[in-house]
Design an enzyme around this catalytic site. Structure first.
Site, mmCIF file in Angstrom:
data_model
loop_
_atom_site.group_PDB
_atom_site.id
_atom_site.type_symbol
_atom_site.label_atom_id
_atom_site.label_comp_id
_atom_site.label_asym_id
_atom_site.label_seq_id
_atom_site.Cartn_x
_atom_site.Cartn_y
_atom_site.Cartn_z
ATOM 1 N N CYS A 380 34.693 36.060 31.885
ATOM 2 C CA CYS A 380 35.256 36.298 30.555
ATOM 3 C C CYS A 380 36.292 35.220 30.227
ATOM 4 O O CYS A 380 35.935 34.074 29.993
ATOM 5 C CB CYS A 380 35.822 37.713 30.471
ATOM 6 S SG CYS A 380 36.073 38.290 28.774
ATOM 7 N N HIS A 519 30.874 40.698 32.250
ATOM 8 C CA HIS A 519 31.550 41.212 33.442
ATOM 9 C C HIS A 519 30.515 41.709 34.456
ATOM 10 O O HIS A 519 30.199 42.906 34.503
ATOM 11 C CB HIS A 519 32.498 42.348 33.054
ATOM 12 C CG HIS A 519 33.687 41.891 32.270
ATOM 13 N ND1 HIS A 519 34.877 41.538 32.852
ATOM 14 C CD2 HIS A 519 33.846 41.698 30.935
ATOM 15 C CE1 HIS A 519 35.732 41.167 31.919
ATOM 16 N NE2 HIS A 519 35.131 41.255 30.744
ATOM 17 N N GLU A 521 30.804 42.310 37.506
ATOM 18 C CA GLU A 521 31.367 43.223 38.495
ATOM 19 C C GLU A 521 31.140 44.693 38.133
ATOM 20 O O GLU A 521 31.132 45.564 39.012
ATOM 21 C CB GLU A 521 32.875 42.963 38.665
ATOM 22 C CG GLU A 521 33.756 43.367 37.496
ATOM 23 C CD GLU A 521 33.910 42.321 36.404
ATOM 24 O OE1 GLU A 521 34.827 42.451 35.574
ATOM 25 O OE2 GLU A 521 33.096 41.368 36.385
#
Length: 547
Positions: A380, A519, A521
């Protein structure tokens, strides 16, 4: 019709209700049941999207674009069930819904009260998707006795009475403090917590007791007697080396059996713990170690980057190595040379964030990784800073920056390589935003598709040229600088399907340097690591061998 498990907490906060609920969900799955998990938070914010990370930790984002509590990340990581917007609600959202209905006249002129209108709204939320799963696990945020949580406790009390007998149980998590001077675990705080719960009409069926020392059988019997639960329903919860040991630890302690007994499910299906035995094996039998620096601005609170930390752990499991993460404050590099702080790490990760503070340090971290050929993953804002670094130091656009920082300062100081995203395609319609819009829920949120360039590093990592990942941002890299940047070797290797929004950049002459606007993750799990994190750790292993 689903069976309901309501998880509450007492004595102190931050005992691990979310982790306990997630582990229980995983155990029920291991016995062949389907589960869905919910979080009911008492705070008055509509959602955590506008909260400072120092206040609430990270904001977890679902595929359908909800900004939620970080516990939903635990739920997904342990069960693999993708969370939805309907799996998280706050008092703020409940009261907003009630007031909107009152303004529309839905209540036909009645006086609006906590009981029944607010509690009915909570109950309506709880039973969404009731027919989809075998078990619904609902965690109530906060601690019993908190004033703001009372409507939730009253709602679940009513809910349990309205359901057929045996369809709902209550699991209460407490603390057994240890007094070193007397060498004793004290049960009185747990007794008082249960007494408080019973005073509002809720009797726990299962007690999970956090303790730093083994709980003697005598003390378990005492807790069972004074808290009116069965002795085998007093479950110890000890500190663990890794949170991913929790399913196996709770299984050995009998948590899943106690829950099934409370529902009178007999005989209970035999558990298949193969998945968690493998996870435990990878935790305890690592074959190496790598050190990764996370250069961020919220490093004083690790929960601000919870999913990133866990995704790195998953990447380590995939490669059978231990990942040691160290938190580096990006602001340090605004005054000091980053080299002494970053030398010795096998990889560098720059995560997302908001605001200008610390960004110059993130830019210098990206520059260090590029020039010293250290594996770099920018997420990001971390991608945006890598692009600004390239624009300044490689293309020669010395005043390259972001509109975000100009908006914050109230004046124009930069050439905006990163600009405020005012329009994008979501499904079959176009979303439009203005800088003056409300902050909450106005970003590009949720899962979006990206098209990857054939032959790129990311296409190799994902093994595909079409991916779907979750987003949470309102500023975007401007593609009008794409040609100049690509001429210098920074490849725009992932784009939105319409070709307007950059999703991924990578340096072609670098061993492993990737920036992503999304993102990755958020979708990583111990038994299914995010591809980018697994390969990032692999690159760190290669770097460790070179050092």
């Amino acid at each position: 019709m689903a069976r309901y498990i309501f998880i509450t907490g007492g004595v102190v906060s931050s005992l691990g209700k979310g982790l306990t609920a997630a582990a229980l969900g995983a155990l029920l799955q291991a016995r062949g049941f389907s589960v869905r998990m919910r979080k009911l938070d008492p705070y008055l914010n509509v959602d955590p999207g506008t909260m400072s990370p120092f206040e609430h930790g990270e904001v977890f984002v679902t595929d359908d674009g909800a900004e939620t509590d970080l516990d939903l990340g635990h739920y997904e990581r342990f069960t693999g069930v993708a969370a939805r917007a309907t799996d998280s609600v706050s008092s703020g959202r409940i009261y907003t819904n009630v007031l909107e209905k009152e303004r529309r006249g839905d209540y036909l002129g009645k006086t609006i009260q906590v009981i029944p209108h607010v509690t009915n709204e909570i109950k309506d939320f709880i039973e969404i998707g009731d027919d989809e799963v075998d078990f619904m696990l609902c965690e109530i945020g906060g601690t019993v006795g908190d004033i703001e949580a009372l409507p939730f406790f009253e709602a679940i009390r009513q809910f349990s009475q309205e359901r057929p007998r045996g369809q709902c149980i209550f699991m209460h998590l407490t603390l057994l403090p240890y007094l070193a001077a007397s060498g004793e675990l004290k049960t009185k705080p747990t007794q008082h917590s249960v007494k408080e719960l019973r005073s509002i009409g809720i009797a726990p069926d299962v007690l999970v007791c956090r303790a730093e020392h083994p709980i003697p059988e005598k003390e378990r019997a005492k807790i069972a007697l004074f808290c009116n639960v069965r002795p085998d329903s007093v479950i110890p919860a000890y500190d663990l080396k890794s949170i991913y040991e929790a399913p196996m630890s709770f299984h050995r302690a009998g948590l899943d059996q106690a829950v099934l007994d409370a529902f009178q499910i007999s005989p209970a299906p035999a558990p298949n713990m193969t998945r968690w035995e493998d996870v435990e094996d990878r935790i305890h039998n690592a074959e190496g170690e790598v050190k990764i620096a996370i250069v961020g601005k919220y490093v004083q609170l690790e929960d601000a980057y919870k999913s990133i930390k866990e995704a790195l752990t998953h990447g380590g499991m995939a490669n059978r190595v231990k990942v040691t993460t160290e938190w580096v404050d990006a602001e340090i590099f605004e005054k000091e040379d980053p080299a002494p702080h970053l030398e010795g790490y096998h990889a560098i990760l720059v995560p997302g964030g908001f605001g200008e503070r610390g960004t110059e340090g993130k830019i210098r971290a990206a520059q260090f990784a590029r020039e010293h050929k250290v594996p770099y993953l920018g997420i990001c804002l971390g991608m945006q800073m890598a692009v600004i670094e390239a624009a300044r130091n490689v293309v020669g656009l010395e005043d390259a920056g972001s509109e975000e920082f100009d908006h914050e300062a109230g004046k124009k100081r930069f050439t905006p390589v990163v600009y405020h995203l005012k329009e994008w395609v979501q499904g079959n319609y176009t979303v439009k935003r203005k800088v003056s819009d409300d902050k909450g829920g106005t970003m590009r949120l949720g899962a979006y598709t990206a098209t990857l360039k054939e032959g790129s590093k990311v296409a190799e990592v994902y093994g595909d040229t079409t991916i779907e990942e979750r987003h949470r941002h309102r500023y975007e890299v401007d593609i009008k600088y794409r040609e100049e940047l690509e001429a210098k070797g920074l490849c725009f290797s992932g784009m939105s399907p319409d070709g307007r929004l950059p999703e991924i950049v990578e340096w072609q002459d670098h061993p492993w340097f990737i920036g992503v606007q999304y993102h990755p993750e958020l979708k990583s799990k111990p038994f299914a690591p995010a591809p980018l994190f697994a390969d990032f750790v692999r690159a760190a292993i290669e770097q460790e061998r070179l050092v």
